[in-house]
Write a protein that holds these residues in place. Structure first.
Motif, mmCIF file in Angstrom:
data_model
loop_
_atom_site.group_PDB
_atom_site.id
_atom_site.type_symbol
_atom_site.label_atom_id
_atom_site.label_comp_id
_atom_site.label_asym_id
_atom_site.label_seq_id
_atom_site.Cartn_x
_atom_site.Cartn_y
_atom_site.Cartn_z
ATOM 1 N N SER A 169 0.813 -1.221 0.000
ATOM 2 C CA SER A 169 0.000 0.000 0.000
ATOM 3 C C SER A 169 0.848 1.274 0.000
ATOM 4 O O SER A 169 0.316 2.369 0.081
ATOM 5 C CB SER A 169 -0.932 0.013 1.214
ATOM 6 N N ARG A 186 -6.936 13.120 4.637
ATOM 7 C CA ARG A 186 -7.206 12.128 5.671
ATOM 8 C C ARG A 186 -5.948 11.290 5.877
ATOM 9 O O ARG A 186 -5.327 10.843 4.921
ATOM 10 C CB ARG A 186 -8.358 11.219 5.255
ATOM 11 N N ARG A 252 -4.504 -0.403 -0.880
ATOM 12 C CA ARG A 252 -4.590 0.894 -1.548
ATOM 13 C C ARG A 252 -5.556 0.791 -2.715
ATOM 14 O O ARG A 252 -5.510 -0.169 -3.500
ATOM 15 C CB ARG A 252 -3.218 1.366 -2.019
ATOM 16 N N THR A 253 -6.407 1.784 -2.825
ATOM 17 C CA THR A 253 -7.374 1.866 -3.913
ATOM 18 C C THR A 253 -7.094 3.129 -4.714
ATOM 19 O O THR A 253 -6.174 3.898 -4.387
ATOM 20 C CB THR A 253 -8.808 1.923 -3.361
ATOM 21 N N GLY A 256 -7.327 6.088 -2.315
ATOM 22 C CA GLY A 256 -6.478 6.182 -1.134
ATOM 23 C C GLY A 256 -6.186 4.830 -0.541
ATOM 24 O O GLY A 256 -5.808 3.895 -1.258
ATOM 25 N N VAL A 257 -6.368 4.701 0.769
ATOM 26 C CA VAL A 257 -6.125 3.435 1.444
ATOM 27 C C VAL A 257 -7.330 3.071 2.291
ATOM 28 O O VAL A 257 -8.058 3.941 2.783
ATOM 29 C CB VAL A 257 -4.862 3.479 2.343
ATOM 30 N N VAL A 258 -7.532 1.762 2.430
ATOM 31 C CA VAL A 258 -8.572 1.239 3.313
ATOM 32 C C VAL A 258 -7.880 0.350 4.342
ATOM 33 O O VAL A 258 -7.162 -0.584 3.973
ATOM 34 C CB VAL A 258 -9.630 0.444 2.537
ATOM 35 N N GLN A 260 -8.354 -2.188 7.483
ATOM 36 C CA GLN A 260 -9.242 -3.043 8.257
ATOM 37 C C GLN A 260 -8.767 -3.034 9.702
ATOM 38 O O GLN A 260 -7.565 -3.172 9.980
ATOM 39 C CB GLN A 260 -9.223 -4.466 7.704
ATOM 40 N N THR A 266 -13.582 -0.451 9.491
ATOM 41 C CA THR A 266 -12.581 -0.026 8.510
ATOM 42 C C THR A 266 -12.382 1.481 8.626
ATOM 43 O O THR A 266 -13.261 2.203 9.111
ATOM 44 C CB THR A 266 -13.008 -0.360 7.073
ATOM 45 N N GLU A 268 -11.007 4.648 6.102
ATOM 46 C CA GLU A 268 -10.565 5.084 4.777
ATOM 47 C C GLU A 268 -9.767 6.371 4.924
ATOM 48 O O GLU A 268 -10.148 7.266 5.686
ATOM 49 C CB GLU A 268 -11.773 5.301 3.861
ATOM 50 N N ALA A 269 -8.671 6.449 4.201
ATOM 51 C CA ALA A 269 -7.809 7.627 4.294
ATOM 52 C C ALA A 269 -7.052 7.810 2.988
ATOM 53 O O ALA A 269 -7.086 6.944 2.097
ATOM 54 C CB ALA A 269 -6.830 7.479 5.460
ATOM 55 N N ASP A 270 -6.386 8.941 2.889
ATOM 56 C CA ASP A 270 -5.561 9.196 1.708
ATOM 57 C C ASP A 270 -4.164 8.614 1.873
ATOM 58 O O ASP A 270 -3.542 8.188 0.900
ATOM 59 C CB ASP A 270 -5.481 10.715 1.457
#
Length: 490
Positions: A169, A186, A252-253, A256-258, A260, A266, A268-270
């Motif tokens: 990530s 974030r 990483r999406t 941003g990032v997820v 768990q 969960t 979610e952030a940048d």
């Protein structure tokens, strides 16, 4: 011609003999080299990155520059009549860039040259007794042989735990957290120690929505009230602090990032910042030469000689983070002064003063390490904590005082919140530990450090009168809490 100029004229592949070789040119390595050069020994340092090291470019200096504006703004807002204001993140980041000289070490090179210390750029590796082979960026090598000593001062790096998906990530470590050029909207912080708390403070001040995931209470190695007060302050400023949880998976999406979380949720952030401890930078250091294993922390005696099976390797020294005695820049520099001076003493046949508190012994590493966590409130401590004393089987008398109880804090800041704790050895009647939590308590720490190192009797501390009205008056309140009972019974 300076030592630096002489080195620049040498061809790769040559063998160079000097008195001392220092591997690593961070603050610790620089101080070892400075002491040996000042003592008349020809000295060369080896550095693969920037001269000045982690503290100058990726840790102490940039992090405190990021933290200072928010701290100063809140301090002003706590003084009646001063008014309010806002931070300008772009100005703060520019100031940070200036503090690290744009990640350029030219000024450090000037100091090396002025001190007569040589520099070899590249990665150093032990390849024989008193021998270091340096591989430059272009693959060329040079062999350095030390007549007297090799000092390894390569420091530590951020540890990245084996959390599924974390490495893929592209997480921030402390380096990215202090060097980022933009404020992430974030940020999720994995960890609850010093780096986690300081960076949560800095980036929330600059506008990030910060979430902290900590397995236990924040600053769990400090007195329990320290983490609690820091957590309460962060929460009040909008940081989502979750204790007793951990990250179990990260991905990483495109957005941003997820992350768990162990509680089933969960985040979610940048960006995700990993602040989960340090590892020694001893990978591929060639420690097999002395019968040790690359990648491990190094044990040393109090003169910083590396130990193998409990016995010192006469020519090999390790100062700074990689010996795991105290992972702090000021302690690394303290060790470096002892190591550099004892290398000179042993090389010249001078008397070695290696007894407890001797000139050539890093005795303070064991019982008198000062540290400041530059959160708001600050956490300043030295010596034992209550938990550490209990684990060591040391009997102590514990005295707590509310920092808001002294007139100095009322003048200093409206609504001042903080706590002080003193630990006293009742048998010897000396201070063995102190912790202060509150605004601007860092400046209280040196007096506590002197009390611990100097083993100043409690009866004498009564005569160290604090000026009125200052925050230092807390010393009088702590002594009053002890009372004048010379037995100091529990």
């Amino acid at each position: 011609m300076g030592e630096q100029d002489q080195q620049d004229q040498q061809d790769p592949g040559t063998v160079r003999e000097v008195d001392v070789v220092v591997v690593g040119a961070g603050p610790t390595g620089e101080n070892v080299a400075g002491q040996t050069a000042a003592g008349g020994l020809s000295t060369v340092v080896v550095e693969a990155e920037l001269v000045g090291g982690e503290c100058s470019y990726w840790a102490c200096m940039p992090s405190k520059t990021l933290l200072r504006p928010g701290s100063a703004l809140r301090a002003a807002q706590r003084v009646p009549g001063v008014g309010t204001g806002d931070l300008d993140p772009s100005v703060v980041l520019t100031s940070r860039d200036e503090i690290v000289s744009g990640w350029d070490d030219a000024s450090q090179l000037e100091w090396l040259d002025s001190a007569g210390i040589g520099l070899v750029r590249g990665r150093g590796r032990l390849t024989g007794e008193r021998e270091v082979t340096v591989t430059a960026g272009d693959g060329t090598t040079q062999v350095l042989r030390a007549r007297h000593a090799v000092a390894v001062c390569t420091g530590s790096a951020a540890a990245v735990p084996d959390i599924p998906g974390l490495r893929d990530s592209r997480p921030w470590t402390s380096r990215e957290a202090t060097g980022a050029q933009q404020v992430p909207p974030r940020l999720v912080v994995v960890g609850g120690g010093v780096v986690a708390c300081e960076m949560a403070t800095a980036w929330s001040d600059l506008g990030s929505q910060v979430t902290v995931l900590a397995r236990s209470e924040l600053l769990s190695r400090s007195e329990d009230f320290a983490g609690r007060l820091v957590r309460e302050a962060l929460t009040e400023r909008g940081v989502d602090v979750r204790t007793g949880v951990s990250a179990t998976e990260v991905r990483r999406t495109g957005a941003g990032v997820v992350v768990q979380v162990s509680d089933g949720g969960t985040v979610e952030a940048d960006e995700v910042l990993v602040a989960a401890g340090r590892r020694p930078r001893t990978d591929d250091l060639g420690l097999a030469v002395v019968g040790l294993t690359d990648g491990d922390w190094l044990d040393t005696d109090d003169t910083l000689r590396v130990l193998r099976d409990g016995e010192p390797v006469e020519w090999l020294y390790a100062a700074g983070d990689l010996n795991h005695r105290a992972l702090l820049t000021h302690q690394g520099k303290y060790q470096a002064r002892a190591a550099g001076d004892v290398i000179v003493a042993r090389a010249t046949g001078a008397v070695v003063d290696d007894g407890p508190w001797g000139a050539h012994a890093a005795t303070a590493d064991h019982s008198a390490v000062p540290q400041v966590v530059f959160t708001d409130p600050e956490v300043a401590s030295v010596g034992l904590t209550t938990a550490a004393a209990r684990e060591a089987g040391v009997e102590v008398r514990v005295v707590d005082q509310d920092l808001a109880s002294v007139a100095g804090t009322a003048v200093h800041a409206q609504g001042y919140t903080g706590q002080a704790r003193l630990l006293v050895d009742p048998a010897r009647q000396v201070v063995v530990g102190a912790t202060f939590v509150g605004q601007d308590v860092a400046e209280l720490l040196q007096s506590a450090t002197i009390a611990v190192v100097g083993e100043v009797p409690i009866s004498r501390l009564w005569h160290a009168v604090p000026a009125y009205p200052t925050i230092s008056e807390i010393w009088l309140r702590l002594l009053e809490g002890l009372g004048r009972d010379t037995a100091l019974t529990r």
